[in-house]
Design an enzyme around this catalytic site. Sequence first.
Site, PDB file in Angstrom:
ATOM      1  N   HIS A 246      -7.048  14.262 -15.204  1.00 31.32           N
ATOM      2  CA  HIS A 246      -8.255  13.796 -14.516  1.00 31.32           C
ATOM      3  C   HIS A 246      -9.524  14.211 -15.278  1.00 31.32           C
ATOM      4  O   HIS A 246     -10.351  13.382 -15.657  1.00 31.32           O
ATOM      5  CB  HIS A 246      -8.355  14.425 -13.124  1.00 31.32           C
ATOM      6  CG  HIS A 246      -7.178  14.225 -12.233  1.00 31.32           C
ATOM      7  ND1 HIS A 246      -6.901  13.041 -11.620  1.00 31.32           N
ATOM      8  CD2 HIS A 246      -6.218  15.098 -11.813  1.00 31.32           C
ATOM      9  CE1 HIS A 246      -5.823  13.175 -10.858  1.00 31.32           C
ATOM     10  NE2 HIS A 246      -5.392  14.418 -10.966  1.00 31.32           N
TER      11      HIS A 246
HETATM   12  C1  BDR Z   1      -9.647  16.820  -9.348  1.00 27.79           C
HETATM   13  O1  BDR Z   1      -9.236  17.849  -8.439  1.00 27.79           O
HETATM   14  C2  BDR Z   1      -8.959  19.024  -9.141  1.00 27.79           C
HETATM   15  O2  BDR Z   1      -7.813  19.664  -8.650  1.00 27.79           O
HETATM   16  C3  BDR Z   1      -8.833  18.641 -10.586  1.00 27.79           C
HETATM   17  O3  BDR Z   1      -9.280  19.716 -11.397  1.00 27.79           O
HETATM   18  C4  BDR Z   1      -9.726  17.434 -10.715  1.00 27.79           C
HETATM   19  O4  BDR Z   1     -11.065  17.799 -10.982  1.00 27.79           O
HETATM   20  C5  BDR Z   1      -8.658  15.675  -9.233  1.00 27.79           C
HETATM   21  O5  BDR Z   1      -8.642  15.173  -7.944  1.00 27.79           O
END
Ligand code: BDR
Length: 313
Positions: A246
């Site tokens: 992500h």
């Molecule tokens: C986001 O949530 C966090 O757990 C990850 O680091 C990312 O920024 C994804 O939904």
Amino acid sequence: MKKKVIIDCDVGVDDALALIQAFHAAELEVMAVTGVNGNVPIEKVMINIEKVLSLLQAPYQPMIARGADRPLQESLVHTPSVHGEDGLGRAEIKRREGAEWWQTWPGPADGLLTRMARQYPNELTLIAIGPLTNLALGLRKDAEGMNKLREVVIMGGAVRTRGNITPYAEFNFFIDPLAAAKVLESGLPITLVPLDVTHQVFLNAQIIEERVRPINNSLSQFVIDATGYNPVNHQFRGGSKTFYLHDPLAVGAVIDPDLMSKEKLALHVETEGGKRYGQVRELTAGKGPQSLEVCLRANKEKFLEIFLSSLEG
Ligand code: BDR
Ligand code: CA
């Protein structure tokens, strides 16, 4: 010329990978790293930032600043099942003592954001890869200063897809929906990198074995350890066969603006309690607040090449 960036993060395994990618990108100069409560409490976020900077030993000293320890409203939620209790999946990294590799900003992160935005008008890109609390506080403190940012790239929200913390909401927006709503309505020049597109980029057993492990250095080992990859059952921490990138994708959007196709959309974030808390809804064009650039499709292979080459040093 290199793009000057600040990274606001809640390190977090994929945040750590995003930092590695940003510091190793020839296109970027990371001026500062700010921490925010999110995947783990702020104390652990700051320790993890220092650990990642210790691992990287950047040839220049970025500023680091501690940000919000809680969302604007609601209670604290963290994600040990994904990121481990410490936020870095217990990957062994020595945190260096002393400020050899970074400088510590004495005040809160939102003060550093507004100060730097004014110091480098229309030059700075803010990459926000955690809950948006620090950005909302920066807007509250000095909206005019924040509007001097050149671009704000945000990983967050699930627009036309299911959420990942509830069926409706993505984690970063769910943790602080009020902050997300304020930022999305602020008029800042935002590019949103939502789950719709981050779910297109991931590590799996084949990529780990054929493209990460052969790099054979401290960073490739960090990826294997921090994601909790198990070579016996080919699963990552929590039993998943894929590890989503992500936050690195948000950094990728700045390294190569053509990496993703975008649409201009007007969005609303649900801030009322209930099952749709933190959900993003599309509004009819023209009816909502501002339209944002929303990334919806990624060139996967191109991104993976950028990501993997950042591990090579
Ligand atoms: C986001 O949530 C966090 O757990 C990850 O680091 C990312 O920024 C994804 O939904
Ligand atoms: Ca994050």
